[in-house]
Design a protein around this motif. Structure first.
Motif, PDB file in Angstrom:
ATOM      1  N   MET A 315     -20.587  13.265 -24.608  1.00  0.00           N
ATOM      2  CA  MET A 315     -19.312  13.480 -25.675  1.00  0.00           C
ATOM      3  C   MET A 315     -18.217  12.918 -24.908  1.00  0.00           C
ATOM      4  O   MET A 315     -17.284  12.377 -25.522  1.00  0.00           O
ATOM      5  CB  MET A 315     -19.348  14.841 -25.557  1.00  0.00           C
ATOM      6  N   VAL A 316     -17.924  12.935 -23.770  1.00  0.00           N
ATOM      7  CA  VAL A 316     -16.729  12.436 -23.055  1.00  0.00           C
ATOM      8  C   VAL A 316     -16.713  11.010 -22.923  1.00  0.00           C
ATOM      9  O   VAL A 316     -15.346  10.494 -23.466  1.00  0.00           O
ATOM     10  CB  VAL A 316     -16.885  12.912 -21.571  1.00  0.00           C
ATOM     11  N   ALA A 317     -17.531  10.101 -23.247  1.00  0.00           N
ATOM     12  CA  ALA A 317     -17.643   8.607 -23.546  1.00  0.00           C
ATOM     13  C   ALA A 317     -17.397   8.309 -24.825  1.00  0.00           C
ATOM     14  O   ALA A 317     -16.642   7.607 -25.099  1.00  0.00           O
ATOM     15  CB  ALA A 317     -18.846   8.150 -23.200  1.00  0.00           C
ATOM     16  N   ALA A 318     -17.716   9.333 -25.864  1.00  0.00           N
ATOM     17  CA  ALA A 318     -17.516   9.113 -27.287  1.00  0.00           C
ATOM     18  C   ALA A 318     -15.986   9.266 -27.613  1.00  0.00           C
ATOM     19  O   ALA A 318     -15.311   8.539 -28.259  1.00  0.00           O
ATOM     20  CB  ALA A 318     -18.342   9.950 -28.180  1.00  0.00           C
ATOM     21  N   ILE A 319     -15.328  10.617 -26.916  1.00  0.00           N
ATOM     22  CA  ILE A 319     -13.920  10.868 -27.050  1.00  0.00           C
ATOM     23  C   ILE A 319     -13.176   9.615 -26.440  1.00  0.00           C
ATOM     24  O   ILE A 319     -12.213   9.171 -27.017  1.00  0.00           O
ATOM     25  CB  ILE A 319     -13.723  12.270 -26.453  1.00  0.00           C
ATOM     26  N   LYS A 320     -13.569   9.158 -25.386  1.00  0.00           N
ATOM     27  CA  LYS A 320     -12.772   8.219 -24.596  1.00  0.00           C
ATOM     28  C   LYS A 320     -12.802   6.890 -25.450  1.00  0.00           C
ATOM     29  O   LYS A 320     -11.842   6.175 -25.531  1.00  0.00           O
ATOM     30  CB  LYS A 320     -13.312   7.863 -23.319  1.00  0.00           C
ATOM     31  N   THR A 321     -13.755   6.730 -25.945  1.00  0.00           N
ATOM     32  CA  THR A 321     -14.075   5.362 -26.803  1.00  0.00           C
ATOM     33  C   THR A 321     -13.387   5.435 -27.999  1.00  0.00           C
ATOM     34  O   THR A 321     -12.676   4.559 -28.660  1.00  0.00           O
ATOM     35  CB  THR A 321     -15.572   5.207 -27.238  1.00  0.00           C
ATOM     36  N   GLY A 322     -13.379   6.729 -28.603  1.00  0.00           N
ATOM     37  CA  GLY A 322     -12.521   7.069 -29.932  1.00  0.00           C
ATOM     38  C   GLY A 322     -11.001   7.107 -29.820  1.00  0.00           C
ATOM     39  O   GLY A 322     -10.436   6.253 -30.564  1.00  0.00           O
ATOM     40  N   ILE A 323     -10.640   7.290 -28.749  1.00  0.00           N
ATOM     41  CA  ILE A 323      -8.973   7.313 -28.432  1.00  0.00           C
ATOM     42  C   ILE A 323      -8.638   5.878 -28.076  1.00  0.00           C
ATOM     43  O   ILE A 323      -7.716   5.535 -28.652  1.00  0.00           O
ATOM     44  CB  ILE A 323      -8.732   8.350 -27.183  1.00  0.00           C
ATOM     45  N   ILE A 324      -9.239   5.080 -27.505  1.00  0.00           N
ATOM     46  CA  ILE A 324      -8.891   3.769 -26.913  1.00  0.00           C
ATOM     47  C   ILE A 324      -9.071   2.768 -28.278  1.00  0.00           C
ATOM     48  O   ILE A 324      -8.357   2.419 -28.542  1.00  0.00           O
ATOM     49  CB  ILE A 324      -9.672   3.130 -26.065  1.00  0.00           C
ATOM     50  N   THR A 325     -10.188   2.895 -28.819  1.00  0.00           N
ATOM     51  CA  THR A 325     -10.261   2.045 -30.112  1.00  0.00           C
ATOM     52  C   THR A 325      -9.385   2.607 -31.415  1.00  0.00           C
ATOM     53  O   THR A 325      -8.994   1.872 -32.067  1.00  0.00           O
ATOM     54  CB  THR A 325     -11.901   1.987 -30.528  1.00  0.00           C
ATOM     55  N   GLY A 326      -9.205   3.761 -31.543  1.00  0.00           N
ATOM     56  CA  GLY A 326      -8.393   4.319 -32.500  1.00  0.00           C
ATOM     57  C   GLY A 326      -6.971   3.878 -32.290  1.00  0.00           C
ATOM     58  O   GLY A 326      -6.248   3.499 -33.277  1.00  0.00           O
ATOM     59  N   GLY A 327      -6.496   3.898 -31.132  1.00  0.00           N
ATOM     60  CA  GLY A 327      -5.021   3.262 -30.743  1.00  0.00           C
ATOM     61  C   GLY A 327      -4.870   2.131 -30.796  1.00  0.00           C
ATOM     62  O   GLY A 327      -4.150   1.544 -31.471  1.00  0.00           O
ATOM     63  N   ILE A 328      -5.991   1.130 -30.335  1.00  0.00           N
ATOM     64  CA  ILE A 328      -5.908  -0.431 -30.733  1.00  0.00           C
ATOM     65  C   ILE A 328      -5.947  -0.491 -32.243  1.00  0.00           C
ATOM     66  O   ILE A 328      -5.138  -1.408 -32.979  1.00  0.00           O
ATOM     67  CB  ILE A 328      -6.935  -1.158 -30.166  1.00  0.00           C
ATOM     68  N   SER A 329      -6.915   0.159 -33.185  1.00  0.00           N
ATOM     69  CA  SER A 329      -6.770  -0.391 -34.511  1.00  0.00           C
ATOM     70  C   SER A 329      -5.778   0.265 -34.910  1.00  0.00           C
ATOM     71  O   SER A 329      -5.238  -0.444 -36.213  1.00  0.00           O
ATOM     72  CB  SER A 329      -8.290   0.483 -35.013  1.00  0.00           C
ATOM     73  N   LEU A 330      -5.179   1.312 -34.768  1.00  0.00           N
ATOM     74  CA  LEU A 330      -3.891   1.816 -35.221  1.00  0.00           C
ATOM     75  C   LEU A 330      -2.685   0.739 -35.138  1.00  0.00           C
ATOM     76  O   LEU A 330      -2.059   0.430 -35.944  1.00  0.00           O
ATOM     77  CB  LEU A 330      -3.610   3.122 -34.595  1.00  0.00           C
ATOM     78  N   ALA A 331      -2.728   0.212 -33.648  1.00  0.00           N
ATOM     79  CA  ALA A 331      -1.361  -0.719 -33.400  1.00  0.00           C
ATOM     80  C   ALA A 331      -1.712  -2.124 -34.378  1.00  0.00           C
ATOM     81  O   ALA A 331      -0.591  -2.536 -34.967  1.00  0.00           O
ATOM     82  CB  ALA A 331      -1.706  -1.152 -32.118  1.00  0.00           C
ATOM     83  N   GLU A 332      -2.917  -2.552 -34.617  1.00  0.00           N
ATOM     84  CA  GLU A 332      -3.224  -3.595 -35.133  1.00  0.00           C
ATOM     85  C   GLU A 332      -2.945  -3.223 -36.775  1.00  0.00           C
ATOM     86  O   GLU A 332      -2.076  -4.161 -37.479  1.00  0.00           O
ATOM     87  CB  GLU A 332      -4.657  -4.248 -35.196  1.00  0.00           C
ATOM     88  N   GLY A 333      -3.535  -2.244 -37.304  1.00  0.00           N
ATOM     89  CA  GLY A 333      -3.370  -1.779 -38.777  1.00  0.00           C
ATOM     90  C   GLY A 333      -1.787  -1.908 -39.051  1.00  0.00           C
ATOM     91  O   GLY A 333      -1.524  -2.246 -40.275  1.00  0.00           O
ATOM     92  N   VAL A 334      -1.183  -0.999 -38.319  1.00  0.00           N
ATOM     93  CA  VAL A 334       0.238  -0.659 -38.843  1.00  0.00           C
ATOM     94  C   VAL A 334       1.104  -2.020 -38.772  1.00  0.00           C
ATOM     95  O   VAL A 334       1.985  -2.137 -39.332  1.00  0.00           O
ATOM     96  CB  VAL A 334       1.116   0.452 -37.896  1.00  0.00           C
ATOM     97  N   ALA A 335       0.701  -2.807 -37.530  1.00  0.00           N
ATOM     98  CA  ALA A 335       1.576  -4.207 -37.415  1.00  0.00           C
ATOM     99  C   ALA A 335       1.326  -4.916 -38.555  1.00  0.00           C
ATOM    100  O   ALA A 335       2.198  -5.607 -39.129  1.00  0.00           O
ATOM    101  CB  ALA A 335       1.244  -4.714 -36.103  1.00  0.00           C
ATOM    102  N   VAL A 336       0.107  -5.349 -38.973  1.00  0.00           N
ATOM    103  CA  VAL A 336      -0.157  -5.938 -40.066  1.00  0.00           C
ATOM    104  C   VAL A 336       0.374  -5.452 -41.182  1.00  0.00           C
ATOM    105  O   VAL A 336       0.990  -6.171 -42.303  1.00  0.00           O
ATOM    106  CB  VAL A 336      -1.869  -5.936 -40.515  1.00  0.00           C
ATOM    107  N   GLY A 337       0.364  -4.099 -41.448  1.00  0.00           N
ATOM    108  CA  GLY A 337       0.891  -3.638 -42.928  1.00  0.00           C
ATOM    109  C   GLY A 337       2.403  -3.825 -42.921  1.00  0.00           C
ATOM    110  O   GLY A 337       2.879  -4.131 -44.061  1.00  0.00           O
ATOM    111  N   ARG A 338       2.998  -3.579 -41.867  1.00  0.00           N
ATOM    112  CA  ARG A 338       4.715  -3.889 -41.839  1.00  0.00           C
ATOM    113  C   ARG A 338       4.860  -5.317 -41.912  1.00  0.00           C
ATOM    114  O   ARG A 338       5.676  -5.617 -42.713  1.00  0.00           O
ATOM    115  CB  ARG A 338       5.082  -3.359 -40.537  1.00  0.00           C
ATOM    116  N   SER A 339       4.059  -6.011 -41.517  1.00  0.00           N
ATOM    117  CA  SER A 339       4.332  -7.572 -41.677  1.00  0.00           C
ATOM    118  C   SER A 339       4.414  -8.404 -42.906  1.00  0.00           C
ATOM    119  O   SER A 339       5.129  -8.810 -43.532  1.00  0.00           O
ATOM    120  CB  SER A 339       3.487  -8.613 -40.656  1.00  0.00           C
ATOM    121  N   PHE A 340       3.380  -7.492 -43.773  1.00  0.00           N
ATOM    122  CA  PHE A 340       3.121  -8.088 -45.168  1.00  0.00           C
ATOM    123  C   PHE A 340       4.108  -7.298 -46.066  1.00  0.00           C
ATOM    124  O   PHE A 340       4.322  -7.748 -47.261  1.00  0.00           O
ATOM    125  CB  PHE A 340       1.739  -8.038 -45.652  1.00  0.00           C
ATOM    126  N   ALA A 341       4.618  -6.265 -45.721  1.00  0.00           N
ATOM    127  CA  ALA A 341       5.452  -5.378 -46.385  1.00  0.00           C
ATOM    128  C   ALA A 341       6.914  -6.069 -46.386  1.00  0.00           C
ATOM    129  O   ALA A 341       7.375  -6.092 -47.303  1.00  0.00           O
ATOM    130  CB  ALA A 341       5.653  -3.913 -45.850  1.00  0.00           C
TER     131      ALA A 341
END
Length: 649
Positions: A315-341
């Protein structure tokens, strides 16, 4: 500056004290709500507030009533175009995440529907991304072998996706999106480039038709795995892969040179899948060592709520993976959305996007999907295809649904080598060497951050490639706080303007006056450094005047215009600086203290100790006052000398 006709300076205003609760409320608003999202609710009746609230959290309710047939035609073309890219990419990236290929298709069905309802971007196309897929495989693959225990591995991926969604929603609801900003642009450029390099190298397994391959992601492990199995290289597979890769790179080049042919690049992966499948089927290449996808289960996403492994020992590994991948995907998604906006001159709310990403990943984890975001390549195709609203995501999801219901058997003969070629072609665009060169030219520190991320990923692991640049970035930030710049100011000739002598060498020193500017808030982290640095400035100025035989130093002016705040340690620093200056027989003046600073200096009785007459609105007024007092002192000394001479006579 030595004019004896001196005008009384304007007094420095001391802002009135605010009630504690009002100050706390203002601080929270400025920290968490800089965009003031509640302004649209002001002076509105309750019914209107309810409608605005629903439209705020569910943006489809805002644009759907104004949806026209013209919008539908544009979104239909864009949606079908990105669907042709989503299907092969979904299958490819699922294999990169060590997941069954069908999960990649599932992930292009449910999440886009959720985002279309909750997302605020008109252009973002939702889907899986290679870097996050690599991260998931790397982090969870260390805990559970996806080949030996495939069911548990898939459960952990769904669980990590769920926690990534929870993390993203929490950031959006608590208005804490600024946390993601600690992953700087330089770190993202280096990390993405490093991850793309590793992904490309790992695809040599598919290109060369290797069966056994390392689970490591570092360069040494991958190259060792490739060249230690030269006797198992499948040359037919390699030749096929090179041909498809050349075709994909060529179409990418053409679409970049001629943007009107964007559809060629968008359709190229699907064309490769079709041609590759037909070739394998007609030539029986499967029997000659060319690996294929095999059977894909027909039908829509099965529910996976019961598959979420909340009670797993991993469970701990899943939470750690979720937080790290969630943060990176969030940074990429928001940056891409703002760029095209920016291209279409509209604004997207970063916190609303975080909630939308989080909700689609939470919903996706319950419907056999893994982590999705807004990939740049798919969004660029969506934008160039002329999408008008998030409805293009609904069209794409519908096309993927049709594929799941009717077309999955057709992918049985799709060669793995084609998927590897598609991944490599997509990854080459993430190695942004031009951005790295730009960082070197503009900011060497950012270049070091970028290269540390790249080297960390390529020669270490994806975790190391994240930790090193973030650590360096934080250390740089702490260093800028703990060691703020101080500048010696001089007078620009024929003006009353005072600027840094380093920046303006023509600026002149004022005889008898030392003017220093502090370029940051003064607090516990830098108070001791500033006290020592100011003392050194005074010592060096006195030594210089002694060596040149100039006028002795009489006044020290501190320009506080860049000091936005201070604390009790900062006030103690000002007290110690004042005592040090007085011990030397000098006078201290302050210029342009900001509201927060002057309030605390008044409450601590520092202003009372040096006198209100030594606080000035501008550096120019402080210098004029010091010059006037110097002139008056010289006049008084001259009169006294004449009087003594007369008495002696």
């Amino acid at each position: 500056m030595g004019n004896p006709y001196y005008e009384c300076p304007l007094p420095v205003a001391i802002p009135p004290a605010k009630p504690l609760l009002e100050s706390i409320k203002l601080g929270i608003k400025e920290t968490l709500f800089p965009d003031d999202p509640f302004r649209q609710f002001k002076n509105q009746p309750a019914s209107r507030k309810f409608i605005l609230g629903m439209q705020y959290f569910v943006p489809i309710l805002e644009w759907a009533p104004r949806y026209t047939f013209e919008f539908f035609k544009a979104d239909l073309v864009a949606g079908i175009t990105i669907a042709s890219l989503a299907v092969p990419q979904g299958i490819s990236y699922a294999s990169l995440a060590s997941l069954p290929p069908i999960i990649g298709l599932y992930s292009s069905f449910v999440p886009p529907l959720v985002y279309a309802m909750l997302g605020s971007s008109k252009d973002l196309a939702v889907g899986t991304v290679a870097v996050v897929s690599l991260l998931i495989s790397s982090m969870l693959g260390k805990e559970v072998n996806p080949n030996e225990n495939a069911k548990l591995y898939v459960q952990l991926v769904f669980t990590a996706t769920f926690f990534a969604g929870v993390f993203q929603v929490a950031l959006g609801l608590l208005r804490l999106g600024f946390i993601v900003d600690f992953l700087s642009h330089a770190a993202i450029v280096g990390f993405m480039g490093g991850a793309a390099t590793v992904v490309c190298l790992q695809q040599l397994k598919g290109i060369l038709g290797l069966v056994h391959f390392t689970h490591g992601t570092d360069l040494v492990s991958v190259l060792h795995s490739v060249f230690s199995q030269t006797h198992q290289w499948r040359w037919a597979s390699g030749l096929l892969g090179c041909c498809f890769l050349f075709f994909l790179v060529l179409t990418r080049y053409v679409s970049k040179r001629k943007p009107c042919f964007f559809w060629i690049n968008a359709m190229a992966p699907m064309m490769c899948v079709i041609v590759g499948s037909v070739l394998v089927y007609l030539t029986n290449a499967e029997k000659h060592g060319v690996q294929v996808i095999g059977h894909l289960k027909k039908g829509l996403n099965p529910l996976s709520v019961s598959e979420l492994a909340f009670g797993s020992p991993y469970m701990v590994a899943a939470i750690k993976t979720g937080i790290i991948t969630g943060g990176i995907s969030l940074a990429e998604g928001v940056a891409v959305g703002r760029s095209f906006a920016m291209f279409k001159n509209y604004h997207i709310d970063g916190n609303k996007e975080m909630i939308a990403f989080g909700m689609m990943n939470m919903a996706g984890s319950c419907a056999s999907c893994y982590l999705t975001t807004g990939p740049f390549s798919r969004t660029a195709v969506n934008f160039n295809a002329g999408c008008k609203t998030a409805g293009s995501n609904i069209v794409m999801a519908t096309a993927v649904m049709a594929t799941l219901l009717f077309l999955t058997p057709l992918f049985h003969y799709t060669p793995i080598v084609v998927l590897s070629s598609i991944i490599i072609a997509a990854m080459l665009g993430l190695i942004d060497y031009e951005a790295a060169i730009g960082l070197w030219k503009v900011d060497k520190g950012d270049f070091i951050v970028c290269m540390s991320a790249y080297i960390g990923v390529v020669f270490g692991s994806v975790e190391i490639g994240l930790v090193i640049p973030v650590t360096i970035s934080l250390l740089r930030m702490l260093l800028s706080v703990a060691r703020p710049r101080t500048f010696l100011l001089g007078n620009i000739p024929n003006s009353t303007i005072f600027r840094s002598i380093d920046q303006y060498p023509v600026a002149n020193n004022i005889p008898g006056v030392l003017i220093l500017q502090i370029d940051a808030p003064v607090n516990f982290a830098n108070a001791n450094y500033l006290r020592e640095r100011i003392s050194r400035w005074i010592y060096e100025e006195e030594e210089k005047l002694k060596s040149t035989g100039g006028s002795s130093l009489q006044y020290v002016i501190l320009d506080l215009s860049a000091v936005g705040s201070t604390d009790t340690s900062g006030i103690s620093m000002f007290e110690e600086v004042k005592k040090n200056i007085y011990r030397r027989g000098l006078k201290l003046a302050l210029a342009n203290p900001r509201s927060e600073v002057i309030k605390k200096l008044v409450k601590s009785k520092f202003i009372e100790s040096i006198g209100q007459e030594w606080i000035y609105l501008t550096v120019g007024e402080a210098v004029a006052a010091c010059n006037f007092m110097l002139h008056a002192s010289k006049s008084n000394n001259q009169v006294a000398d004449e009087f003594d001479a007369h008495n002696n006579a």
